[in-house]
Design an enzyme around this catalytic site. Sequence first.
Site, short mmCIF file in Angstrom:
data_model
loop_
_atom_site.label_atom_id
_atom_site.label_comp_id
_atom_site.label_asym_id
_atom_site.label_seq_id
_atom_site.Cartn_x
_atom_site.Cartn_y
_atom_site.Cartn_z
N LYS A 126 0.87 -1.19 0.00
CA LYS A 126 0.00 0.00 0.00
C LYS A 126 0.90 1.22 0.00
O LYS A 126 2.04 1.16 0.48
CB LYS A 126 -0.89 0.01 1.25
CG LYS A 126 -2.10 0.90 1.14
CD LYS A 126 -3.27 0.22 0.45
CE LYS A 126 -4.40 1.17 0.19
NZ LYS A 126 -5.59 0.47 -0.33
N ASP A 166 -6.88 4.31 -4.76
CA ASP A 166 -7.57 4.19 -3.47
C ASP A 166 -8.20 5.58 -3.25
O ASP A 166 -8.39 6.33 -4.22
CB ASP A 166 -6.59 3.80 -2.36
CG ASP A 166 -7.28 3.45 -1.04
OD1 ASP A 166 -7.90 2.37 -0.96
OD2 ASP A 166 -7.23 4.25 -0.08
P1 NDP Z 1 -12.82 7.87 -3.22
O1 NDP Z 1 -11.74 8.85 -3.02
O2 NDP Z 1 -13.33 7.64 -4.59
O3 NDP Z 1 -14.05 8.20 -2.27
C1 NDP Z 1 -13.90 8.27 -0.89
C2 NDP Z 1 -15.20 8.72 -0.28
O4 NDP Z 1 -15.10 8.61 1.14
C3 NDP Z 1 -15.51 10.18 -0.58
O5 NDP Z 1 -16.89 10.35 -0.63
C4 NDP Z 1 -14.90 10.90 0.63
O6 NDP Z 1 -15.50 12.13 0.93
C5 NDP Z 1 -15.19 9.91 1.73
N1 NDP Z 1 -14.16 10.06 2.78
C6 NDP Z 1 -12.83 9.89 2.65
N2 NDP Z 1 -12.19 10.13 3.81
C7 NDP Z 1 -13.16 10.45 4.68
C8 NDP Z 1 -13.15 10.79 6.05
N3 NDP Z 1 -11.99 10.85 6.75
N4 NDP Z 1 -14.35 11.04 6.63
C9 NDP Z 1 -15.51 10.96 5.91
N5 NDP Z 1 -15.57 10.64 4.62
C10 NDP Z 1 -14.43 10.40 4.02
O7 NDP Z 1 -12.26 6.48 -2.59
P2 NDP Z 1 -12.76 5.00 -2.84
O8 NDP Z 1 -14.22 4.97 -3.08
O9 NDP Z 1 -11.85 4.38 -3.83
O10 NDP Z 1 -12.42 4.32 -1.43
C11 NDP Z 1 -13.37 4.24 -0.36
C12 NDP Z 1 -12.94 3.16 0.62
O11 NDP Z 1 -12.88 1.91 -0.07
C13 NDP Z 1 -11.56 3.34 1.27
O12 NDP Z 1 -11.59 2.79 2.58
C14 NDP Z 1 -10.68 2.47 0.38
O13 NDP Z 1 -9.49 2.06 1.06
C15 NDP Z 1 -11.61 1.32 0.12
N6 NDP Z 1 -11.27 0.49 -1.03
C16 NDP Z 1 -11.20 1.03 -2.29
C17 NDP Z 1 -10.91 0.23 -3.37
C18 NDP Z 1 -10.93 0.75 -4.76
O14 NDP Z 1 -10.84 -0.07 -5.68
N7 NDP Z 1 -11.07 2.04 -5.00
C19 NDP Z 1 -10.58 -1.20 -3.19
C20 NDP Z 1 -10.77 -1.69 -1.84
C21 NDP Z 1 -11.08 -0.86 -0.81
P3 NDP Z 1 -14.72 13.49 0.57
O15 NDP Z 1 -15.01 13.73 -0.87
O16 NDP Z 1 -15.32 14.49 1.47
O17 NDP Z 1 -13.26 13.24 0.85
#
Ligand code: NDP
Length: 453
Positions: A126, A166
Site C-alpha cells: 500500500k 484508493d
Molecule cells: P474515493 O476517493 O473515490 O471516495 C472516498 C469517499 O469517502 C468520498 O466520498 C470521501 O469524501 C469519503 N471520505 C474519505 N475520507 C473520509 C473521512 N476521513 N471522513 C468521511 N468521509 C471520508 O475512494 P474509494 O471509493 O476508492 O475508497 C473508499 C474506501 O474503499 C476506502 O476505505 C478504500 O481504502 C476502500 N477500497 C477502495 C478500493 C478501490 O478499488 N477504490 C478497493 C478496496 C477498498 P470526501 O469527498 O469528502 O473526501
Amino acid sequence: MSSYVKDFMDEIKAKNPAQPEFHQAVQEVVNSLTLVLERHPEYRKAKILERIAEAERVIMFRVSWMDDAGEIRVNRGYRIQMNSAIGPYKGGLRFHPTVNLGILKFLAFEQVFKNALTTLPMGGGKGGCDFDPKGKSDNEVMRLCQSFMSELFRHIGPDTDVPAGDIGVGGREIGFLFGQYRKLRNEVTGVLTGKGLDWGGSLIRPEATGYGAVYFAAEMLGTRNQTLEGKSCLVSGSGNVAQYTIEKINQLGGKAVTLSDSNGLIYDPAGIDAKKLDFVMDLKNIRRGRIKEYADKFKGVTYTPLTLNLDHNPIWNIKADCAFPSATQNEITAKDAKNLVNNGVSVVAEGANMPTTQEGVDVFLDARIMYAPGKAANAGGVATSGLEMSQNSTRMSWTREEVDGRLHQIMKSIHRTCVDAAAAYGTPGNYVNGANIGGFLKVARAMLEQGLV
Ligand code: NDP
C-alpha cells in the site's frame, strides 16, 4: 496461548509506536488465529506471525511540487511493501491529508490477507501521500503525481510491485502516474492497474470493488435463502466504491437510500435510482462537488451535516436492511453498530477498509448478523486488478461479460473460503475469522515452503 498473543501484541505496540490503526488491524487478525496457532505449532516455531507483521520494506520520500500560484509545496510519499510470498506486492495508493505511516501499514497488512483470499498470485502493499486533492487544479494534481512517481518508479515494476488507486487516486491520477513512469522507464508495461481503457486498462475495474461487495452480500443472504430484492441499503461515501455499490444494488433489485462525504450525508427515502446515480457520478467525478448538492437537486431528500461533537454518525441511525460502509476507516463505532442492529440491519458488507472499530465488530458478531469484513467483501477491486495484470501480460483484453463473470466467481470463491475456514476452526458463520484464517493459511504455507528469507 493467550500469553503468547499478549506478548506478541505488546511487542507490536512497542515497535510501532503511535500507529493505532496498525495495532488495531494486527489485533483483529491475531484474535482470529488462536486455534490456528494451536493446531499448527510449526507456524509459531517459524515465527510466521512475527514475520507477517513486519513489512519487507518501507519507502518514505519527499514529494516537492509547485502550485499554480508559484508556491513550492512539500508533501511526504510512502510505499509499504508488506509481503511478497505469494506474488508481487499489490495494493492501492491513497492521497488524503490524513495519510501517515501507521494508516498505510494497517492498509498494507490487511491487503496481504485480502489478496491471498482472491485466489490470484498477489502479495500485499500500500502507498500514498499526505496530499489533499480537494480544491486543486488538474495541473497541480499532475505535478504532484509526476513528483511522486519520480521517486516511486525505481521501486515498482510489473513483476515487483503494481500499485492501483484508493481514496483520492482515481482514473485521472493513475493516468498522470502512468505517464511519468512510462517516460522515466521508457517502457509500457502493466505497472499500475486502474488504467484507462485505451492504454491497458480492464473493463469492470472501476466497478469492481462496489460490484464485488454487493455480490458478497448476495452470497451471505443466500445462506439464509434471501436475496437483495426489495431490501433498503445504507451506503456511506460517494466516491468510486459507493457509486458502483449503488449501481449493483439497483441491478439486483435493492434500494440504496444514503450517500455521504466528509461534510455530511443525504437520505433519499425514494431511492437513488440510475438517473440520480448519473447525477452523483457527474457531481463527484467530473465537477468534483459536494454531496450536499444532491439534496438541492432532488425533492424529498434530507441533508445532514456531519458535526464532530456528535457521539454517533447519523447515517448509521436510519432504518434499513443492509449497510455498505464505503468511505473510510473507523466510521462505525460501537454506538453506530448498536444503532444499526437495533434498526434491523441484518447484513453489513464493508466496501471500505476497516470501517468498523473493534468494539463495533464485536457488536455485529454478538448480534450474529451477516457481517463481512473489508478484506473479504471489498476484495473484488484488487481481484480485478489481478485480472488487468493477466490481460496486460498476455496483451489481450477481455469483454465486459468475461471480466464481470470472473469477478463474480472470485467473490463466490472468497465467500466459500470464509465459510469453510470459519467452520473448520470452530466458529461457523463468523466471516471475520473465516477471512483472517483463510488468508493467513495461504501466506503462512508459502512462507514456510520458501524458507527463512
Ligand atoms: P474515493 O476517493 O473515490 O471516495 C472516498 C469517499 O469517502 C468520498 O466520498 C470521501 O469524501 C469519503 N471520505 C474519505 N475520507 C473520509 C473521512 N476521513 N471522513 C468521511 N468521509 C471520508 O475512494 P474509494 O471509493 O476508492 O475508497 C473508499 C474506501 O474503499 C476506502 O476505505 C478504500 O481504502 C476502500 N477500497 C477502495 C478500493 C478501490 O478499488 N477504490 C478497493 C478496496 C477498498 P470526501 O469527498 O469528502 O473526501
